[in-house]
Enzyme design. Structure first.
Site, PDB file in Angstrom:
ATOM      1  N   ARG A 136     -37.024  12.380 -30.678  1.00  0.00           N
ATOM      2  CA  ARG A 136     -36.016  12.271 -31.751  1.00  0.00           C
ATOM      3  C   ARG A 136     -35.579  10.829 -31.955  1.00  0.00           C
ATOM      4  O   ARG A 136     -34.889  10.510 -32.911  1.00  0.00           O
ATOM      5  CB  ARG A 136     -34.793  13.139 -31.412  1.00  0.00           C
ATOM      6  CG  ARG A 136     -35.079  14.627 -31.278  1.00  0.00           C
ATOM      7  CD  ARG A 136     -33.945  15.349 -30.564  1.00  0.00           C
ATOM      8  NE  ARG A 136     -32.758  15.452 -31.359  1.00  0.00           N
ATOM      9  CZ  ARG A 136     -32.465  16.505 -32.146  1.00  0.00           C
ATOM     10  NH1 ARG A 136     -33.320  17.505 -32.216  1.00  0.00           N
ATOM     11  NH2 ARG A 136     -31.366  16.558 -32.845  1.00  0.00           N
ATOM     12  N   ASN A 188     -23.522  15.024 -31.736  1.00  0.00           N
ATOM     13  CA  ASN A 188     -24.613  14.657 -32.648  1.00  0.00           C
ATOM     14  C   ASN A 188     -24.106  14.926 -34.055  1.00  0.00           C
ATOM     15  O   ASN A 188     -23.640  16.021 -34.346  1.00  0.00           O
ATOM     16  CB  ASN A 188     -25.854  15.521 -32.347  1.00  0.00           C
ATOM     17  CG  ASN A 188     -27.017  15.181 -33.289  1.00  0.00           C
ATOM     18  OD1 ASN A 188     -26.968  14.168 -33.988  1.00  0.00           O
ATOM     19  ND2 ASN A 188     -28.029  16.030 -33.321  1.00  0.00           N
ATOM     20  N   GLY A 189     -24.146  13.896 -34.910  1.00  0.00           N
ATOM     21  CA  GLY A 189     -23.685  14.081 -36.293  1.00  0.00           C
ATOM     22  C   GLY A 189     -22.843  12.886 -36.710  1.00  0.00           C
ATOM     23  O   GLY A 189     -22.902  11.821 -36.099  1.00  0.00           O
ATOM     24  N   TRP A 205     -28.819   7.967 -31.077  1.00  0.00           N
ATOM     25  CA  TRP A 205     -29.462   7.201 -32.154  1.00  0.00           C
ATOM     26  C   TRP A 205     -28.285   6.608 -32.932  1.00  0.00           C
ATOM     27  O   TRP A 205     -27.616   7.327 -33.673  1.00  0.00           O
ATOM     28  CB  TRP A 205     -30.324   8.124 -33.006  1.00  0.00           C
ATOM     29  CG  TRP A 205     -30.914   7.496 -34.232  1.00  0.00           C
ATOM     30  CD1 TRP A 205     -30.334   7.414 -35.470  1.00  0.00           C
ATOM     31  CD2 TRP A 205     -32.201   6.849 -34.369  1.00  0.00           C
ATOM     32  NE1 TRP A 205     -31.179   6.778 -36.348  1.00  0.00           N
ATOM     33  CE2 TRP A 205     -32.320   6.425 -35.710  1.00  0.00           C
ATOM     34  CE3 TRP A 205     -33.232   6.598 -33.505  1.00  0.00           C
ATOM     35  CZ2 TRP A 205     -33.450   5.760 -36.199  1.00  0.00           C
ATOM     36  CZ3 TRP A 205     -34.368   5.937 -33.994  1.00  0.00           C
ATOM     37  CH2 TRP A 205     -34.465   5.519 -35.315  1.00  0.00           C
TER      38      TRP A 205
END
Ligand code: AGP
Length: 610
Positions: free
Chosen positions: A27, A101-102, A75
């Site tokens: 990812r 995550n988001g 990320w």
């Protein structure tokens, strides 16, 4: 995209979590961390780097054999890659840890309120707000605190939480960002996707939006956001681990095509205020005077990035009303370009490592131009060579043929054009509000196309053996034709070229015959009638026209042989939706021909040499 793992069972949590995180490396990430709960105390280790570099920190010298914890690969979106920006994030009293995550769109408003309430922040991330907000709402019930916090949050999230007062559970929840539960005997898991836990269990529960779960050693309980218990089906995953990395898709390219609605949401992220008609590009690096001083813009890039720049030219000239030139980086760097301190150069690159683009940026800066990078890969070379940045937040793009990065570039360029147009007084707040609303509508419109790929698959089957293809478009969709031709040629090896539709009669029309299918991008536009004339010119020479047209267009049926309809959107946003069928068409042709879709011959994902 970030990866989340949670574990509660009877084995050392850090080992299970570390192994799971390695399954999520595809990812893409720039940092990682693990937090565990051990006898009422939270141990957290995190840093920048790849997992193989963090083995000592997260495995050998972890300092706890706790069997309950959470882990994360980051990320970067808000805040550069670094140890203090890595997840998990905790509250300042060390009572809990959160992996997220988001994108929290209203994190600044929440952060300001929490700082005023005395909460001490230690990172630049939006995610850290969640840790303090849950701590703020915590009154001995973790589930209630998590729900209360999430009800204040706008944006996309998948979160996993541990709290020192609750050694018997993990709590997790999701909205927009995926999250699953892995079920096994005396141990249970939380993960961003099944890849991370396949070696432990194939029994999974897929959480849906606005669902929360309590995950204990003896079992899991799922709730909706009103706190009511809900029953969820346990699914058996039959993927093999490699297939799982592709999310069940046969190729990364197809997975990435289907990710595009979410990518647009991520690119928009927390960068707009609909009610105020405002755009926030916090890393733009350009002052008001810089923007007012700009007399012209030169956009540079290669391949798909160049075509995105060509769309950007139309967008910026329309919305900012200053001259824009778009040039191939490989040409720009050698033509002694006429740029100076009154020129803004916009360099577009997914990888941020393309040699021609990097060289063109150096040439532009040498001549005194300000340079803005529109980039996907954080910390790439390009991000260190520019005066300002607009990250496109497409997540890692594995397929060599660019799809979701292109869509993210177009979305980022739209935000940039709206911001510059507003600052230069060309656009009213009301106009910007309308465009933000229209932009936010695109994901659901694209989902309609993705829901019915069969008509495109049938076309691919019909024309897969054509030796040549022509793509025609006008105005802002001329680059759409160019990108469509590039997709087809680079993965199916069929010769395909794009032309401005008005240019066809100046030569290319000699190519037209029954063996030369012609894609015409003929969606609603100011030049629609001209495109109908171009279609008639092709028909008059026994050509075969495949028209990309807007829903409700009846006239086109009198002229084109095949139609692909797309939902109606405004002309300036139409390139974002129009390219989707062209991506799918190229994919299906290449797949039907049994070619290597993800790694086409002769191509590299990033051309780091001249
Ligand atoms: C597009 O499908 C190709 N992979 C290629 O043209 C690519 O867009 C080009 O090499 C530029 O790459 P960059 O965006 O990473 O700079």
């Amino acid at each position: 995209m970030c990866g989340i793992i949670g574990y509660i069972g009877n084995k050392p949590a850090n080992e299970i979590i570390f192994e799971g995180l390695t399954r999520l490396e595809y990812r893409g990430y720039d940092s990682a961390g693990i937090a565990v709960l051990d006898d009422g105390k939270i141990h957290v280790k995190k840093d920048i780097g790849k997992l193989h570099q963090l083995k000592d920190l997260l495995l050998t010298n972890f300092g706890s054999t706790s069997s309950q914890g959470i882990g994360h690969t980051r990320w970067a979106t808000h805040g550069r890659p670094s140890g203090f920006n890595a997840h998990p994030h905790g509250d300042s009293r060390g009572t809990l840890m959160v992996a997220h995550n988001g994108i929290i769109e209203n994190y600044m408003k929440l952060k300001n309120r929490l700082v005023q309430a005395g909460f001490i922040f230690s990172s630049q991330t939006d995610s850290e707000v969640l840790a303090h907000l849950i701590a703020y709402h915590y009154h001995n019930n973790l589930e209630e605190a998590v729900l209360a916090a999430l009800k204040e949050v706008e944006g996309a999230y998948a979160i996993a939480v541990i709290h020192r007062n609750h050694p018997d559970r993990l709590v997790c929840a999701r909205k927009e960002s995926p999250l699953i539960l892995g079920l096994s005997k005396d141990e249970n898991f939380i993960a961003s996707d099944v890849t991370a836990i396949l070696q432990h269990t194939r029994n999974v529960i897929y959480l849906d939006n606005y669902e929360m779960a309590t995950v204990k050693r003896e079992g899991v309980e799922v709730y909706d956001f009103s706190g009511s218990r809900i029953e969820k089906k346990i699914k058996q995953v039959d993927w093999n681990p490699i297939a799982a990395e592709k999310g069940g898709f046969p190729h990364f390219m197809l997975k990435e095509i289907f990710e595009q609605p979410q990518v647009i949401r991520n690119t928009i992220g927390g960068r707009t205020s609909e009610e105020e008609g405002k755009i926030y590009l916090t890393e733009l690096g350009l002052s008001g005077p810089d923007i007012f001083k700009t007399q012209r813009i030169v956009i540079i890039g290669c391949g798909t990035a160049f075509y995105a720049g060509c769309v950007g030219k139309y967008l910026i000239e329309k919305l900012v009303r200053i001259p824009v030139e778009c040039d191939l980086a490989s040409e720009f760097r050698y033509r002694d370009p006429l740029v100076d301190s009154n020129t803004l150069v916009v360099a577009i690159s997914q990888s941020g490592e393309t040699a021609d683009t990097l060289a063109a940026v150096r040439e532009a800066r040498k001549k005194g131009a300000k340079v803005l990078g529109v980039v996907n890969a954080k910390e790439s070379s390009l991000t260190r060579d520019v005066d300002g940045l607009v990250y496109i937040h497409a997540g890692p793009e594995i397929g060599v043929a660019s799809t979701k990065a292109y869509i993210a570039m177009l979305t980022a360029l739209t935000l940039l054009a709206l911001l510059l147009g507003k600052i230069r007084g060309v656009l009213t707040p009301e106009f910007v509000t309308d465009q933000i609303r229209e932009l936010k509508r695109l994901p659901q419109e694209i989902e309609k196309i993705l829901a019915e790929p069969d008509q495109i698959k049938a076309l691919a089957k019909k024309f897969m053996n054509a030796k040549n293809f022509l793509f025609l478009g006008r105005g802002i969709n001329f680059p759409t034709a160019m990108e469509g031709a590039l997709k087809l040629k680079e993965i199916s090896y069929i010769h395909a070229e794009a032309y401005a539709a008005g240019e066809m009669k100046h030569g290319p029309i000699a190519l037209i015959d029954k063996d030369m299918p012609v894609f015409v991008v003929a969606t609603n536009s100011a030049t629609y009638e001209k495109l109908i004339s171009n279609i008639q010119e092709v028909n008059a020479r026994s050509g075969t026209v495949i028209a990309l047209c807007s829903e409700g267009d009846k006239e086109i049926y009198d002229h084109a042989h095949q139609m692909i309809t797309v939902p109606n959107v405004s002309e300036i946003l139409s390139p974002i939706i129009n390219v989707i069928p062209l991506q799918l068409y190229a994919y299906y042709v290449a797949d039907l021909k049994g070619l290597n879709v993800d790694q086409p011959r002769n191509l590299a994902k990033s051309v780091t040499v001249e």
